[in-house]
Design a protein around this motif. Structure first.
Motif, PDB file in Angstrom:
ATOM      1  N   ASN A   4       0.830  -1.207   0.000  1.00  8.39           N
ATOM      2  CA  ASN A   4       0.000   0.000   0.000  1.00  8.39           C
ATOM      3  C   ASN A   4       0.858   1.248   0.000  1.00  8.39           C
ATOM      4  OD1 ASN A   4      -2.357  -1.467  -0.026  1.00  8.39           O
ATOM      5  ND2 ASN A   4      -2.680  -1.367   2.194  1.00  8.39           N
ATOM      6  N   SER A   5       1.940   1.219   0.797  1.00  6.79           N
ATOM      7  CA  SER A   5       2.843   2.368   0.851  1.00  6.79           C
ATOM      8  C   SER A   5       3.554   2.555  -0.480  1.00  6.79           C
ATOM      9  CB  SER A   5       3.859   2.180   1.977  1.00  6.79           C
ATOM     10  OG  SER A   5       3.216   2.093   3.228  1.00  6.79           O
ATOM     11  N   LEU A   6       3.958   1.439  -1.099  1.00  5.17           N
ATOM     12  CA  LEU A   6       4.589   1.526  -2.410  1.00  5.17           C
ATOM     13  C   LEU A   6       3.633   2.092  -3.441  1.00  5.17           C
ATOM     14  CD1 LEU A   6       6.552  -1.854  -2.652  1.00  5.17           C
ATOM     15  CD2 LEU A   6       7.527   0.434  -2.470  1.00  5.17           C
ATOM     16  N   PHE A   7       2.374   1.640  -3.387  1.00  2.48           N
ATOM     17  CA  PHE A   7       1.370   2.134  -4.329  1.00  2.48           C
ATOM     18  C   PHE A   7       1.190   3.644  -4.173  1.00  2.48           C
ATOM     19  CE2 PHE A   7      -3.032   3.154  -5.483  1.00  2.48           C
ATOM     20  CZ  PHE A   7      -3.066   2.680  -6.789  1.00  2.48           C
ATOM     21  N   ASN A   8       1.140   4.111  -2.935  1.00  6.60           N
ATOM     22  CA  ASN A   8       1.002   5.542  -2.694  1.00  6.60           C
ATOM     23  C   ASN A   8       2.211   6.311  -3.214  1.00  6.60           C
ATOM     24  OD1 ASN A   8      -1.473   5.187  -1.421  1.00  6.60           O
ATOM     25  ND2 ASN A   8      -0.562   5.008   0.624  1.00  6.60           N
ATOM     26  N   LEU A   9       3.394   5.723  -3.045  1.00  5.68           N
ATOM     27  CA  LEU A   9       4.615   6.347  -3.552  1.00  5.68           C
ATOM     28  C   LEU A   9       4.574   6.458  -5.068  1.00  5.68           C
ATOM     29  CD1 LEU A   9       7.516   7.340  -2.797  1.00  5.68           C
ATOM     30  CD2 LEU A   9       8.275   4.982  -3.194  1.00  5.68           C
ATOM     31  N   VAL A  10       4.149   5.387  -5.721  1.00  6.76           N
ATOM     32  CA  VAL A  10       4.059   5.371  -7.182  1.00  6.76           C
ATOM     33  C   VAL A  10       3.022   6.371  -7.669  1.00  6.76           C
ATOM     34  CG1 VAL A  10       3.357   3.951  -9.162  1.00  6.76           C
ATOM     35  CG2 VAL A  10       4.877   3.001  -7.418  1.00  6.76           C
ATOM     36  N   GLU A  11       1.866   6.408  -7.000  1.00  4.60           N
ATOM     37  CA  GLU A  11       0.773   7.282  -7.426  1.00  4.60           C
ATOM     38  C   GLU A  11       1.126   8.756  -7.325  1.00  4.60           C
ATOM     39  OE1 GLU A  11      -2.693   6.707  -8.630  1.00  4.60           O
ATOM     40  OE2 GLU A  11      -1.331   5.136  -9.320  1.00  4.60           O
ATOM     41  N   ARG A  88      14.602  -1.507  -4.514  1.00  4.20           N
ATOM     42  CA  ARG A  88      14.544  -2.917  -4.907  1.00  4.20           C
ATOM     43  C   ARG A  88      13.107  -3.427  -4.978  1.00  4.20           C
ATOM     44  NH1 ARG A  88      19.437  -3.507  -1.870  1.00  4.20           N
ATOM     45  NH2 ARG A  88      18.272  -4.030   0.018  1.00  4.20           N
ATOM     46  N   ARG A  89      12.250  -2.929  -4.114  1.00  6.63           N
ATOM     47  CA  ARG A  89      10.837  -3.323  -4.163  1.00  6.63           C
ATOM     48  C   ARG A  89      10.148  -2.752  -5.412  1.00  6.63           C
ATOM     49  NH1 ARG A  89       8.868  -7.258  -0.784  1.00  6.63           N
ATOM     50  NH2 ARG A  89       6.878  -6.463  -1.521  1.00  6.63           N
ATOM     51  N   LEU A  90      10.603  -1.606  -5.847  1.00 12.00           N
ATOM     52  CA  LEU A  90       9.991  -0.941  -6.993  1.00 12.00           C
ATOM     53  C   LEU A  90      10.474  -1.513  -8.322  1.00 12.00           C
ATOM     54  CD1 LEU A  90      10.325   2.734  -5.716  1.00 12.00           C
ATOM     55  CD2 LEU A  90       8.160   1.543  -6.096  1.00 12.00           C
ATOM     56  N   LEU A  91      11.668  -2.118  -8.315  1.00  9.84           N
ATOM     57  CA  LEU A  91      12.345  -2.492  -9.553  1.00  9.84           C
ATOM     58  C   LEU A  91      12.448  -4.002  -9.709  1.00  9.84           C
ATOM     59  CD1 LEU A  91      14.042  -1.497 -12.023  1.00  9.84           C
ATOM     60  CD2 LEU A  91      16.049  -1.571 -10.518  1.00  9.84           C
ATOM     61  N   GLY A  92      12.118  -4.491 -10.926  1.00 11.48           N
ATOM     62  CA  GLY A  92      12.351  -5.886 -11.291  1.00 11.48           C
ATOM     63  C   GLY A  92      13.358  -5.921 -12.425  1.00 11.48           C
ATOM     64  N   VAL A  93      14.392  -6.741 -12.284  1.00  9.63           N
ATOM     65  CA  VAL A  93      15.501  -6.742 -13.243  1.00  9.63           C
ATOM     66  C   VAL A  93      15.637  -8.106 -13.910  1.00  9.63           C
ATOM     67  CG1 VAL A  93      17.979  -6.411 -13.556  1.00  9.63           C
ATOM     68  CG2 VAL A  93      16.735  -4.985 -11.918  1.00  9.63           C
ATOM     69  N   VAL A  94      15.720  -8.097 -15.239  1.00 11.88           N
ATOM     70  CA  VAL A  94      15.997  -9.311 -16.004  1.00 11.88           C
ATOM     71  C   VAL A  94      17.278  -9.064 -16.799  1.00 11.88           C
ATOM     72  CG1 VAL A  94      15.147 -10.996 -17.659  1.00 11.88           C
ATOM     73  CG2 VAL A  94      13.527  -9.758 -16.226  1.00 11.88           C
ATOM     74  N   LEU A 116      13.036 -13.950  -0.571  1.00 11.90           N
ATOM     75  CA  LEU A 116      13.885 -12.759  -0.466  1.00 11.90           C
ATOM     76  C   LEU A 116      13.055 -11.491  -0.321  1.00 11.90           C
ATOM     77  CD1 LEU A 116      16.659 -13.446  -3.154  1.00 11.90           C
ATOM     78  CD2 LEU A 116      16.892 -13.552  -0.671  1.00 11.90           C
ATOM     79  N   PHE A 117      11.849 -11.515  -0.882  1.00 14.40           N
ATOM     80  CA  PHE A 117      10.983 -10.339  -0.821  1.00 14.40           C
ATOM     81  C   PHE A 117       9.891 -10.472   0.240  1.00 14.40           C
ATOM     82  CE2 PHE A 117      13.085  -9.562  -4.805  1.00 14.40           C
ATOM     83  CZ  PHE A 117      13.196  -8.171  -4.839  1.00 14.40           C
ATOM     84  N   GLY A 118      10.076 -11.416   1.146  1.00 14.36           N
ATOM     85  CA  GLY A 118       9.206 -11.482   2.314  1.00 14.36           C
ATOM     86  C   GLY A 118       7.924 -12.262   2.157  1.00 14.36           C
ATOM     87  N   TYR A 119       7.757 -12.998   1.065  1.00 12.15           N
ATOM     88  CA  TYR A 119       6.551 -13.814   0.904  1.00 12.15           C
ATOM     89  C   TYR A 119       6.689 -15.085   1.731  1.00 12.15           C
ATOM     90  CZ  TYR A 119       5.054 -10.898  -3.025  1.00 12.15           C
ATOM     91  OH  TYR A 119       4.653  -9.855  -3.800  1.00 12.15           O
TER      92      TYR A 119
END
Length: 330
Positions: A4-11, A88-94, A116-119
């Motif tokens: 939710n916090s990430l979504f608010n940051l993105v928005e 790192r939470r915002l970015l996915g790298v291939v 690694l991402f807490g799941y």
């Protein structure tokens, strides 16, 4: 940081990525020379350039792996060097190398990344199952990755990067060395990310791929940003239309000069038995009207045409005009 916090940051962010006056030096060598690039939310941007152009160095700075000599990088308003965990939470790298654990199964590879991402628990299992289904690998979930084809590995690497639901996905040569079927599946992934409002930054040496997927294309050379525009605008900057003519023998310089001086012609080049004429203007109407006149001039000079083709400019031609190299020779 919670979703939710990430979504608010993105928005609340104005851009997905904002690069300002970015410079990277290694001693006396300048790898990146004061470039400015923005990537909007829900936008696919292609970063192209010859080898040594500064692409990888720029991407390393955007992802926080390298410190700029000067300038600034913001990912959804976050400095990836100062707020690495959030970035790192915002970015996915291939990366170009898939970097999968070959002796583990597809499922185990994804489970490790999820942890690694807490799941944990059911949420982890649900995300892994969803990603395997997206990659069309559910029936190979428990197979070792070492037994996979190149296309299967690439698909697994891409969904691994998407597992933690990043808002910016960086893809380095996403379809390099994969078969046509896998390429089409990967293209669908990328377009799906855009539909979900995610932003994508990709590098590719397949200009037809960049043209098909990208909203904008940025071309680098010698560490400098040459252009940053829509594919259609880049093509139109090269010319409104291109006329390919197969000629029986090389044209003399007098005839080439006569063609160059005709109204509406932007450029004339000769490659062995191929004559390429580029037209100026905003559309192809002028080109269509000029073709009969050009054919008359060439015919009067005693040349017999082997073939003729009127088409739109290609990104390959734009790339060559800007960098002096064909993209596959870069």
């Amino acid at each position: 940081m919670q979703q939710n916090s990430l979504f608010n940051l993105v928005e609340t962010a104005e851009y997905a990525v904002k690069v300002e006056q970015l410079v990277k030096k290694f001693g006396d060598f300048t790898a990146v020379a004061s470039i400015d690039i923005t990537i909007g939310r829900g936008e696919i941007v292609g970063l192209l350039g010859p080898n040594g152009s500064g692409k990888t160095t720029t991407l390393n700075m955007i992802s926080g792996l390298s410190q700029p000599t000067s300038g600034r990088v913001l990912v959804f308003g976050v400095d990836p060097r100062k707020q690495a965990t959030v970035a790192r939470r915002l970015l996915g790298v291939v990366p170009q190398e898939t970097a999968l654990y070959e002796e583990l199964s597809a499922s185990r590879n994804l489970m490790f990344h999820a942890e690694l991402f807490g799941y944990r628990g059911k949420e982890k299992a649900r995300r892994v199952e969803a990603m395997l289904e997206l990659a069309q690998l559910s029936d190979r979930a428990h197979s070792r990755v070492s037994s996979f084809s190149g296309g299967m590995k690439r698909r697994l690497a891409i969904v691994r990067a998407m597992l933690h639901d990043p808002w910016l996905v960086y893809l380095d040569e996403p379809t390099l060395g994969v078969d046509v079927q896998s390429r089409n599946v990967i293209w669908d992934y990328i377009l799906r990310l855009k539909q979900e409002g995610k932003s994508v930054l990709l590098t590719t040496n397949y200009l037809e791929e960049a043209s098909a997927l990208c909203d904008r294309i940025a071309i680098l050379d010698h560490g400098r940003l040459l252009v940053n525009d829509k594919p259609s605008q880049l093509k139109s900057s090269f010319g409104s239309s291109v006329l390919d003519l197969g000629i029986g023998k090389r044209l003399d310089n007098t005839l080439i000069d006569e063609l160059k001086n005709m109204p509406g012609i932007q450029g004339v080049t000769v490659h062995d038995d191929e004559l390429v004429i580029t037209f100026s203007g905003k559309d192809g109407e002028q080109a269509g009207a000029m073709v009969p006149k050009i054919l008359t001039v060439i015919g009067d000079a005693g040349h017999t045409l082997q073939h003729i083709n009127l088409r739109e400019p290609s990104l390959d031609e734009v790339f060559l005009a800007l960098t002096g190299k064909g993209v596959r020779d870069a």
